[in-house]
Design a protein around this motif. Sequence first.
Motif, mmCIF file in Angstrom:
data_model
loop_
_atom_site.group_PDB
_atom_site.id
_atom_site.type_symbol
_atom_site.label_atom_id
_atom_site.label_comp_id
_atom_site.label_asym_id
_atom_site.label_seq_id
_atom_site.Cartn_x
_atom_site.Cartn_y
_atom_site.Cartn_z
ATOM 1 N N VAL A 120 0.838 -1.209 0.000
ATOM 2 C CA VAL A 120 0.000 0.000 0.000
ATOM 3 C C VAL A 120 0.870 1.255 0.000
ATOM 4 O O VAL A 120 0.609 2.204 -0.736
ATOM 5 C CB VAL A 120 -0.966 0.011 1.205
ATOM 6 N N THR A 121 1.916 1.247 0.817
ATOM 7 C CA THR A 121 2.751 2.458 0.896
ATOM 8 C C THR A 121 3.540 2.699 -0.391
ATOM 9 O O THR A 121 3.999 3.807 -0.641
ATOM 10 C CB THR A 121 3.746 2.387 2.077
ATOM 11 N N GLU A 122 3.690 1.669 -1.201
ATOM 12 C CA GLU A 122 4.395 1.829 -2.480
ATOM 13 C C GLU A 122 3.494 2.399 -3.576
ATOM 14 O O GLU A 122 3.960 2.737 -4.664
ATOM 15 C CB GLU A 122 4.949 0.476 -2.963
ATOM 16 N N GLN A 123 2.181 2.464 -3.312
ATOM 17 C CA GLN A 123 1.258 3.002 -4.319
ATOM 18 C C GLN A 123 1.452 4.519 -4.446
ATOM 19 O O GLN A 123 1.912 5.158 -3.501
ATOM 20 C CB GLN A 123 -0.205 2.705 -3.926
ATOM 21 N N PRO A 124 1.094 5.093 -5.616
ATOM 22 C CA PRO A 124 1.221 6.548 -5.763
ATOM 23 C C PRO A 124 0.441 7.267 -4.672
ATOM 24 O O PRO A 124 -0.648 6.829 -4.301
ATOM 25 C CB PRO A 124 0.586 6.812 -7.138
ATOM 26 N N GLU A 125 0.982 8.361 -4.163
ATOM 27 C CA GLU A 125 0.358 9.075 -3.034
ATOM 28 C C GLU A 125 -0.990 9.698 -3.418
ATOM 29 O O GLU A 125 -1.289 9.895 -4.574
ATOM 30 C CB GLU A 125 1.283 10.185 -2.555
ATOM 31 N N GLY A 126 -1.739 10.005 -2.365
ATOM 32 C CA GLY A 126 -3.018 10.672 -2.564
ATOM 33 C C GLY A 126 -4.129 9.689 -2.864
ATOM 34 O O GLY A 126 -3.921 8.486 -2.965
ATOM 35 N N GLY A 127 -5.345 10.256 -3.012
ATOM 36 C CA GLY A 127 -6.482 9.381 -3.293
ATOM 37 C C GLY A 127 -7.103 8.887 -2.006
ATOM 38 O O GLY A 127 -6.441 8.235 -1.205
ATOM 39 N N LEU A 128 -8.375 9.200 -1.846
ATOM 40 C CA LEU A 128 -9.067 8.859 -0.601
ATOM 41 C C LEU A 128 -9.095 7.365 -0.342
ATOM 42 O O LEU A 128 -9.064 6.912 0.796
ATOM 43 C CB LEU A 128 -10.493 9.405 -0.672
ATOM 44 N N ASN A 129 -9.093 6.563 -1.412
ATOM 45 C CA ASN A 129 -9.251 5.126 -1.222
ATOM 46 C C ASN A 129 -8.081 4.469 -0.519
ATOM 47 O O ASN A 129 -8.209 3.391 0.037
ATOM 48 C CB ASN A 129 -9.485 4.429 -2.568
ATOM 49 N N LEU A 130 -6.907 5.102 -0.587
ATOM 50 C CA LEU A 130 -5.763 4.490 0.081
ATOM 51 C C LEU A 130 -5.407 5.200 1.381
ATOM 52 O O LEU A 130 -4.393 4.938 1.973
ATOM 53 C CB LEU A 130 -4.544 4.438 -0.847
#
Lengths: 62, 502
Positions: B389-399
């Motif tokens: 999860v932390t490797e996903q692109p930042e931002g976005g309410l879903n994460l």
Amino acid sequence: MTKSAWGWTWFAFLLALDIAIPWYVLTSVEKMSGAFLFWTIWAAAAIISAFIVLLKWRGVEE
Amino acid sequence: MSATFWVWFGIAVYIAVGLGIALMARRRLGVGVSEFFLANRRVGGFVSALSYSATTYSAFMMVGLVGLTYFTGVGALGFELTYLCGMFMMVFFLPRFWLVGRKYGYVSPMELLSDRYQNRGVGATAAILALVFLVPYGAVQLMGVGYLMNGVSGGAIPVVAGIIIAVVCAIAWSSIAGLRSVAWTDAFQALIMIVTSAAVLGVVIAALGGFGAFFSKLEAASPGLLTVPAAGGAWNINMFIGLALPWLFFLISNPQVSQRLFIPKSVTAMKQMLGGFLIFGFIYTLISVLWGFGAHLLVPGLENADLATPKLLSLTMIPTGLAIVVMIGITAAAISTIDSILLTLSSVWARDIHKGLINRKVSEKGELRVGQWVIPIMAIIAFLFAWWVTEQPEGGLNLMIAPLSSAASAGLLMAVPTIFGAFFWKRATALGAMVSCIAGAVLVLVFQLTGERPLGWWPGTWGFIVCAVLFVGVSLSTKPPKEKAEEFIGYLREALKKGNFI
């Protein structure tokens, strides 16, 4: 009505207020005295009512 | 010396103190499954209350809820206080869990369900639900620690390093003395958590000119944050119900907290546990939300709202020592939640999966050994999820941390009709329980993964409706375990009367 039924009814009433007041009454009050204050008092009421019930509990044989 | 040095020093002290407490707890460790997983049901009210608080309130509050408030405003307060209002249901469930736990010797909530429905499949189904959905929730705690250490150290400590520290501590503290080490470390850290977070809030409010000026500035700068639906319509009713519904039933749907209902040593301890938690929860929720509003004023314009707390703590107005102590407090709270989750999942695996389905003749010693092996395995799975999860692109309410927590609870919500049925409905059946749990969970997973929200309703809302309808419908068309239902509910009726419970 039994004590238990009163308890569930009171809980349902609290939940109804949870939606009704902030979304239908206070939706245009852009102040701390709006939804913020409501939810604070509302939660305090739920906590106090839980205390009223639990303070009547007594020890049972273990 | 640099701030990074003091951060590492603080972490080292924290680990040493936590280890010391866990080892002290080990001195009192007796033998057997009930001793390891439930501290032999002899925990006092004070420790029970603080441990319940620390298990419930964790990285989610000081990172996730602060971020949610920063991003979406006062609706976050309503959402979290709806959970606390749901705790009113403890006046029904706490005595019931506690009484049947003592009478029948249940170790896990799933074992209670298996026995009540006279079908091991019910416990196993609820156990699988917990194993699937608690992993993201555990991962949330790890992410919280990672973000926090990274932020407070100014980026010197990588997020993944913080996650690894949390994983290692959680494994150690849940393995050393089971619930005793978990509860003792929880209690100690809960005190640090609330005292230090209140201290930081005090500094923030003082910097903003006191409560009056703080509120005035907020009303002037971001009036939209003080109403619902605000912040671009974020808190529409569907979102509120979608997030709050799983939270409302958290006390029974999440086994790491419902298992705690077995542990108070007396009725007095039960009262102290519930009363203490309610007070703690109320204060801590207000602190977290005000902290979020404070961050909104002091560090505006963040793109990732989960960074609100780390950025606030790194402001020069917060003394470095205080920021580090708070970081330790939040870290400990996060770890105390994940070690509780690990301990509960290990008991669930050992009792409800291994003993319930795989090897019914396993000895108590063997069962305990299996449980202890499950702890690191689950920790590694949670670690991998958090890392991803932390490797996903930042931002976005879903994460964000808060929605991710609530999504996990949405899956666990599917066990709620089954739990209600166990205590209140003699006509409830095992097939009704299993079908409703499985169908509801599959629906939630499908909606979570595809992003589908028919009529705008969130996955948990849809899952819960389908689950409740199926539970009632299937139960009415199948045969209930009449004798056990009569005996179980009949016993409770008498025992509740004696204790003046409702």
